[in-house]
Design a protein around this motif. Structure first.
Motif, PDB file in Angstrom:
ATOM      1  N   GLY A   1      30.175  15.067 -68.819  1.00 37.71           N
ATOM      2  CA  GLY A   1      29.196  14.425 -69.682  1.00 37.71           C
ATOM      3  C   GLY A   1      29.574  13.026 -70.122  1.00 37.71           C
ATOM      4  O   GLY A   1      28.757  12.334 -70.730  1.00 37.71           O
ATOM      5  N   ASN A   2      30.804  12.591 -69.850  1.00 39.39           N
ATOM      6  CA  ASN A   2      31.225  11.217 -70.135  1.00 39.39           C
ATOM      7  C   ASN A   2      31.060  10.359 -68.891  1.00 39.39           C
ATOM      8  O   ASN A   2      31.346  10.806 -67.774  1.00 39.39           O
ATOM      9  CB  ASN A   2      32.704  11.160 -70.555  1.00 39.39           C
ATOM     10  CG  ASN A   2      32.904  11.458 -72.015  1.00 39.39           C
ATOM     11  OD1 ASN A   2      32.046  11.156 -72.848  1.00 39.39           O
ATOM     12  ND2 ASN A   2      34.038  12.054 -72.349  1.00 39.39           N
ATOM     13  N   MET A   3      30.628   9.130 -69.075  1.00 42.74           N
ATOM     14  CA  MET A   3      30.539   8.168 -67.983  1.00 42.74           C
ATOM     15  C   MET A   3      31.897   7.516 -67.804  1.00 42.74           C
ATOM     16  O   MET A   3      32.438   6.907 -68.737  1.00 42.74           O
ATOM     17  CB  MET A   3      29.493   7.103 -68.313  1.00 42.74           C
ATOM     18  CG  MET A   3      29.423   5.981 -67.311  1.00 42.74           C
ATOM     19  SD  MET A   3      28.526   6.426 -65.842  1.00 42.74           S
ATOM     20  CE  MET A   3      28.179   4.790 -65.176  1.00 42.74           C
ATOM     21  N   VAL A   4      32.488   7.662 -66.619  1.00 38.48           N
ATOM     22  CA  VAL A   4      33.773   7.031 -66.327  1.00 38.48           C
ATOM     23  C   VAL A   4      33.652   6.284 -65.001  1.00 38.48           C
ATOM     24  O   VAL A   4      32.712   6.496 -64.233  1.00 38.48           O
ATOM     25  CB  VAL A   4      34.921   8.070 -66.238  1.00 38.48           C
ATOM     26  CG1 VAL A   4      35.072   8.821 -67.542  1.00 38.48           C
ATOM     27  CG2 VAL A   4      34.705   9.035 -65.072  1.00 38.48           C
ATOM     28  N   LYS A   5      34.608   5.409 -64.748  1.00 38.63           N
ATOM     29  CA  LYS A   5      34.698   4.742 -63.460  1.00 38.63           C
ATOM     30  C   LYS A   5      36.071   5.026 -62.866  1.00 38.63           C
ATOM     31  O   LYS A   5      37.057   5.207 -63.587  1.00 38.63           O
ATOM     32  CB  LYS A   5      34.493   3.233 -63.599  1.00 38.63           C
ATOM     33  CG  LYS A   5      33.049   2.819 -63.819  1.00 38.63           C
ATOM     34  CD  LYS A   5      32.916   1.305 -63.801  1.00 38.63           C
ATOM     35  CE  LYS A   5      31.471   0.873 -63.990  1.00 38.63           C
ATOM     36  NZ  LYS A   5      31.323  -0.603 -63.981  1.00 38.63           N
ATOM     37  N   SER A   6      36.113   5.042 -61.546  1.00 41.78           N
ATOM     38  CA  SER A   6      37.389   5.232 -60.859  1.00 41.78           C
ATOM     39  C   SER A   6      37.412   4.354 -59.624  1.00 41.78           C
ATOM     40  O   SER A   6      36.377   4.131 -58.985  1.00 41.78           O
ATOM     41  CB  SER A   6      37.584   6.695 -60.470  1.00 41.78           C
ATOM     42  OG  SER A   6      38.917   6.918 -60.030  1.00 41.78           O
ATOM     43  N   ALA A   7      38.585   3.827 -59.305  1.00 41.31           N
ATOM     44  CA  ALA A   7      38.763   2.984 -58.129  1.00 41.31           C
ATOM     45  C   ALA A   7      40.046   3.407 -57.434  1.00 41.31           C
ATOM     46  O   ALA A   7      41.059   3.662 -58.088  1.00 41.31           O
ATOM     47  CB  ALA A   7      38.829   1.510 -58.529  1.00 41.31           C
ATOM     48  N   VAL A   8      39.989   3.490 -56.118  1.00 42.10           N
ATOM     49  CA  VAL A   8      41.144   3.940 -55.336  1.00 42.10           C
ATOM     50  C   VAL A   8      41.348   2.988 -54.168  1.00 42.10           C
ATOM     51  O   VAL A   8      40.380   2.537 -53.546  1.00 42.10           O
ATOM     52  CB  VAL A   8      40.928   5.373 -54.802  1.00 42.10           C
ATOM     53  CG1 VAL A   8      42.130   5.833 -53.991  1.00 42.10           C
ATOM     54  CG2 VAL A   8      40.669   6.347 -55.950  1.00 42.10           C
ATOM     55  N   GLY A   9      42.595   2.655 -53.869  1.00 41.61           N
ATOM     56  CA  GLY A   9      42.885   1.785 -52.744  1.00 41.61           C
ATOM     57  C   GLY A   9      44.343   1.843 -52.359  1.00 41.61           C
ATOM     58  O   GLY A   9      45.090   2.713 -52.826  1.00 41.61           O
ATOM     59  N   VAL A  10      44.764   0.938 -51.492  1.00 41.59           N
ATOM     60  CA  VAL A  10      46.139   0.908 -51.017  1.00 41.59           C
ATOM     61  C   VAL A  10      46.692  -0.507 -51.153  1.00 41.59           C
ATOM     62  O   VAL A  10      45.944  -1.478 -51.232  1.00 41.59           O
ATOM     63  CB  VAL A  10      46.248   1.358 -49.544  1.00 41.59           C
ATOM     64  CG1 VAL A  10      45.881   2.823 -49.412  1.00 41.59           C
ATOM     65  CG2 VAL A  10      45.390   0.491 -48.639  1.00 41.59           C
TER      66      VAL A  10
END
Length: 346
Positions: free
Chosen positions: A75-84
């Motif tokens: 129910g919470n708006m979050v952001k996530s980013a993944v990389g190398v």
């Protein structure tokens, strides 16, 4: 000491951030990964800060080359980013902290780790060090700065919370922050958001995996992070909760390019009983049982380590969609049931 309870809850939140990042990375690897720009001039170097306005955590992550994607977590708006990145985890900790200083998020670059265990633990939070520098770092962490929680050659974790009210020292926290009915500082009540960044590189590998997770919703409710019932997280009609199961996490990708939903349940029922339930329930809903190995083979090019997981898999297909149910014992008498639903990769 009341301040210990604040740190204990922060550790739990950091663990939650790691879980979200890990789950989100599953979604992201179905599409092209980002790459951290290690040595290029960043936005804060080439454009005067006065022309940019006040940079945000999002800006730092975007400037490093990682693409943020939105998720609904309990129910919470979050952001996530993944990389190398080619940089080592410790070099990345330095790199990102320098960017946080330039952006005005951090007051300095920190070179000490707040916690000592490989996995962030409540025990770490209880064993408070009297070091004056570490105390200042803890206060910075509780005032929105992104500081090292874990700092080793193979693994770094940076994190902090965005408070409703900034504080100058521990005494202000103990005196001014809202407390629960037991008179203990209530971190949930005083937190307006969180920021978490992690970098890992196994011995012998040449690249570091980088992941960042942070809250973006102005109505962020910390209680939802560890209690989906608090948020009344919506049910998924295609994924019924197994008998005796309680939901721990729900993470749904909000980007149309990632049509995946993951639910995490816990139960004291046996694996056999839970498997029987899902075989019956999903068949009644029009899903066809598939060979788990077939589903995993189709997913393996996108998620190679799936084939190495230990546990029981149960897989279904309906049209162009898949539903995989993964069960694994996590403690004596307790089983985690993880379901992932989405479109089958072509």
């Amino acid at each position: 000491m009341n301040f210990q309870s604040v740190l204990i809850n922060l550790v739990k939140l950091g663990l939650c951030g790691a879980v979200i990042a890990g789950i989100a990375s599953l979604f992201v690897i179905f599409s092209e990964d980002g790459t951290v720009r290690d040595a290029e001039a960043d936005l804060f170097d080439v454009i005067p800060r006065s022309a940019l306005g006040k940079p945000t955590f999002d800006d730092v992550i975007a400037s490093s080359g990682l693409e943020a994607r939105p998720y609904d977590h309990n129910g919470n708006m979050v952001k996530s980013a993944v990389g190398v990145s080619e940089l080592s985890p410790t070099a990345l900790a330095q790199h990102y902290q320098e960017q946080f200083v330039k952006a005005g998020i951090n007051s300095k670059v920190y070179d000490q780790s707040l916690f000592t265990h490989e996995v962030l633990s409540v025990e770490d939070a209880i064993a408070i060090d009297d070091d004056e520098a570490l105390e200042r770092q803890r206060i910075a962490m509780l005032n929105g700065e992104v500081v090292p929680l874990r700092l080793t050659d193979e693994h770094v974790a940076l994190g902090g919370i965005v408070p409703h009210e900034s504080t100058g020292d521990i005494e202000e926290i103990l005196n001014n922050w809202r407390k629960n009915p037991h008179g203990i500082v209530d971190l949930d009540e005083n937190m307006a958001g969180f920021r978490y960044l992690e970098a890992r590189r196994a011995v012998g590998e040449r690249q570091t995996t980088v992941s960042a997770t942070w809250s973006v919703d102005q109505n962020f409710d910390a209680r939802r992070s560890h209690n989906p019932r608090q948020a009344a997280a919506r049910p998924d009609p295609n994924v019924p909760a197994c008998i005796g199961c309680s939901r721990v996490n729900r993470l749904a990708a909000l980007d149309s390019s990632e049509p995946y939903v993951l639910n995490h349940f816990e139960t004291t029922e046996s694996i056999d009983n839970t498997e029987y339930f899902y075989r019956q329930a999903m068949t009644e809903r029009g899903w066809s049982l598939s060979e788990a190995s077939d589903i995993l083979r189709r997913l393996e090019p996108h998620v190679p380590y799936l084939m190495g997981l230990e546990g029981d898999f149960l897989s279904f297909e309906r049209g162009d969609r898949f539903l995989t149910i993964y069960q694994v014992p996590t403690a004596p008498g307790k089983i985690s049931v993880i379901t992932m639903e989405g479109e089958l990769p072509e």
